[in-house]
Design a protein around this motif. Structure first.
Motif, short mmCIF file in Angstrom:
data_model
loop_
_atom_site.label_atom_id
_atom_site.label_comp_id
_atom_site.label_asym_id
_atom_site.label_seq_id
_atom_site.Cartn_x
_atom_site.Cartn_y
_atom_site.Cartn_z
N ARG A 70 0.84 -1.20 0.00
CA ARG A 70 0.00 0.00 0.00
C ARG A 70 0.87 1.25 0.00
N SER A 71 0.24 2.39 -0.19
CA SER A 71 0.94 3.68 -0.12
C SER A 71 0.94 4.16 1.32
N ALA A 72 2.09 4.65 1.76
CA ALA A 72 2.22 5.13 3.14
C ALA A 72 3.13 6.36 3.14
N PRO A 73 2.95 7.27 4.11
CA PRO A 73 3.82 8.45 4.19
C PRO A 73 5.27 8.05 4.40
N THR A 74 6.18 8.80 3.80
CA THR A 74 7.60 8.50 3.95
C THR A 74 8.13 9.10 5.24
N GLY A 75 8.78 8.28 6.02
CA GLY A 75 9.49 8.77 7.20
C GLY A 75 8.64 9.08 8.40
N SER A 76 7.35 9.23 8.26
CA SER A 76 6.50 9.54 9.41
C SER A 76 5.08 9.14 9.08
N ASP A 78 2.65 11.28 9.23
CA ASP A 78 1.96 12.51 8.87
C ASP A 78 1.24 12.31 7.54
N PRO A 79 -0.10 12.44 7.50
CA PRO A 79 -0.82 12.22 6.25
C PRO A 79 -0.40 13.15 5.13
N GLY A 80 0.15 14.33 5.49
CA GLY A 80 0.55 15.29 4.47
C GLY A 80 1.94 15.04 3.90
N ALA A 81 2.70 14.09 4.44
CA ALA A 81 4.05 13.81 3.96
C ALA A 81 3.99 13.07 2.62
N PRO A 82 5.06 13.18 1.82
CA PRO A 82 5.10 12.41 0.56
C PRO A 82 4.93 10.92 0.83
N LYS A 83 4.34 10.21 -0.15
CA LYS A 83 4.03 8.80 0.06
C LYS A 83 4.91 7.91 -0.80
N GLU A 84 5.07 6.68 -0.35
CA GLU A 84 5.81 5.65 -1.07
C GLU A 84 5.07 4.33 -0.94
N ARG A 85 5.38 3.40 -1.84
CA ARG A 85 4.78 2.07 -1.78
C ARG A 85 5.60 1.21 -0.81
N VAL A 86 4.91 0.59 0.13
CA VAL A 86 5.55 -0.25 1.14
C VAL A 86 4.78 -1.57 1.22
N LEU A 87 5.44 -2.55 1.81
CA LEU A 87 4.79 -3.83 2.07
C LEU A 87 4.63 -3.95 3.58
N GLU A 88 3.39 -4.15 4.02
CA GLU A 88 3.12 -4.28 5.45
C GLU A 88 2.70 -5.71 5.78
N SER A 155 -1.39 -8.65 20.87
CA SER A 155 -1.13 -7.34 20.29
C SER A 155 -1.03 -7.45 18.77
N LEU A 156 -1.46 -6.40 18.09
CA LEU A 156 -1.25 -6.29 16.66
C LEU A 156 0.14 -5.72 16.42
N VAL A 157 0.95 -6.41 15.63
CA VAL A 157 2.29 -5.95 15.27
C VAL A 157 2.33 -5.76 13.76
N VAL A 158 2.82 -4.61 13.32
CA VAL A 158 2.92 -4.32 11.89
C VAL A 158 4.38 -4.14 11.52
N MET A 159 4.85 -4.95 10.58
CA MET A 159 6.19 -4.81 10.03
C MET A 159 6.07 -4.13 8.67
N ARG A 160 6.80 -3.04 8.48
CA ARG A 160 6.71 -2.28 7.23
C ARG A 160 8.05 -2.35 6.50
N PHE A 161 8.02 -2.86 5.27
CA PHE A 161 9.22 -3.02 4.47
C PHE A 161 9.28 -1.95 3.39
N HIS A 162 10.46 -1.29 3.31
CA HIS A 162 10.71 -0.25 2.32
C HIS A 162 11.84 -0.68 1.40
N SER A 163 11.88 -0.06 0.24
CA SER A 163 13.03 -0.24 -0.64
C SER A 163 14.25 0.40 0.00
#
Length: 222
Positions: A70-76, A78-88, A155-163
């Motif tokens: 999915r698309s997610a904000p880069t680095g934070s 913050d919904p207003g930050a630039p987005k990138e494609r990540v795997l969660e 607990s719900l744990v989310v691992m987010r993978f970036h390029s």
């Protein structure tokens, strides 16, 4: 009066009884030799699990629920930050301990996260920022995401993978499925202090033993 000669015939030999077990063993060895000699039995494979199935890691009981691109904000966040494609990768983790456990213990027990082909997203040899992928994980909730698993709770744990490639390099393609290998913890008592600690179960080669292998499809959101 002459006595009749004594006949000295050959003494009849008693048959030697060979146990049936010995005969069967000999027959088995003969068949094995004919087939090319003794061979080592194949190594036992770890149990296979699917999405949503529980894996008993002793310290944790873990369910890998889904993997989504999915698309997610880069680095934070913050919904207003630039987005990138990540795997969660989303997991439901029950902490079986009587106290809180840092999320790093779960990271350590996820021995391998890899596609059927290509570079692994996480492996024992690589860290969080080694190779073509980097990852971070957290426990989402109200306020700041947590870094500890509370005791006796799920607990719900989310691992987010970036390029992890440079700006002038082509990012790696997201895989269509993932295989996750999970290790298992065991309790040890220190002979000097008497204190208990948990550590991953290892084999004769001192490498962590795979308790279960989970295969999960990767879904892609628009």
């Amino acid at each position: 009066m002459t006595s009749s000669p004594v006949r000295r015939g050959r003494r009849r030999r008693r048959p030697i009884l060979v146990p049936a077990v010995v005969l069967l063993a000999a027959a088995g060895l003969g068949a094995t030799a004919a087939l090319g000699g003794l061979r080592e039995a194949p190594a036992e494979q770890p149990p296979q699990r699917g999405a949503g199935e529980e894996v008993d890691q002793h310290l944790f009981r873990t369910k890998i629920e889904n993997a989504v691109v999915r698309s997610a904000p880069t680095g934070s966040d913050d919904p207003g930050a630039p987005k990138e494609r990540v795997l969660e990768l989303s997991l439901r983790v029950y902490n079986n301990a009587r106290n809180s456990v840092p999320l790093e213990a779960l990271d350590e027990s996820l021995l391998l996260i890899a596609p059927p082909e290509g570079d692994p997203l996480k492996s024992p040899q690589g860290g969080r920022d080694v190779g073509k992928w980097r990852f971070g994980d957290s426990i989402p909730g109200e306020g700041l995401p947590g870094r500890t698993l509370p005791p006796k709770r799920t607990s719900l744990v989310v691992m987010r993978f970036h390029s992890n490639v440079g700006a002038d390099e082509r990012p790696p393609a997201f895989p269509g499925s993932l295989t996750v290998e999970l290790g298992r913890y065991e309790n040890h008592e220190d002979a000097f202090t008497g204190r208990h600690r948990t550590q991953l179960v290892t084999g004769d080669d001192l490498k962590p033993v795979v308790a279960a292998r989970v295969t999960i499809p990767v879904r892609e959101e628009a």
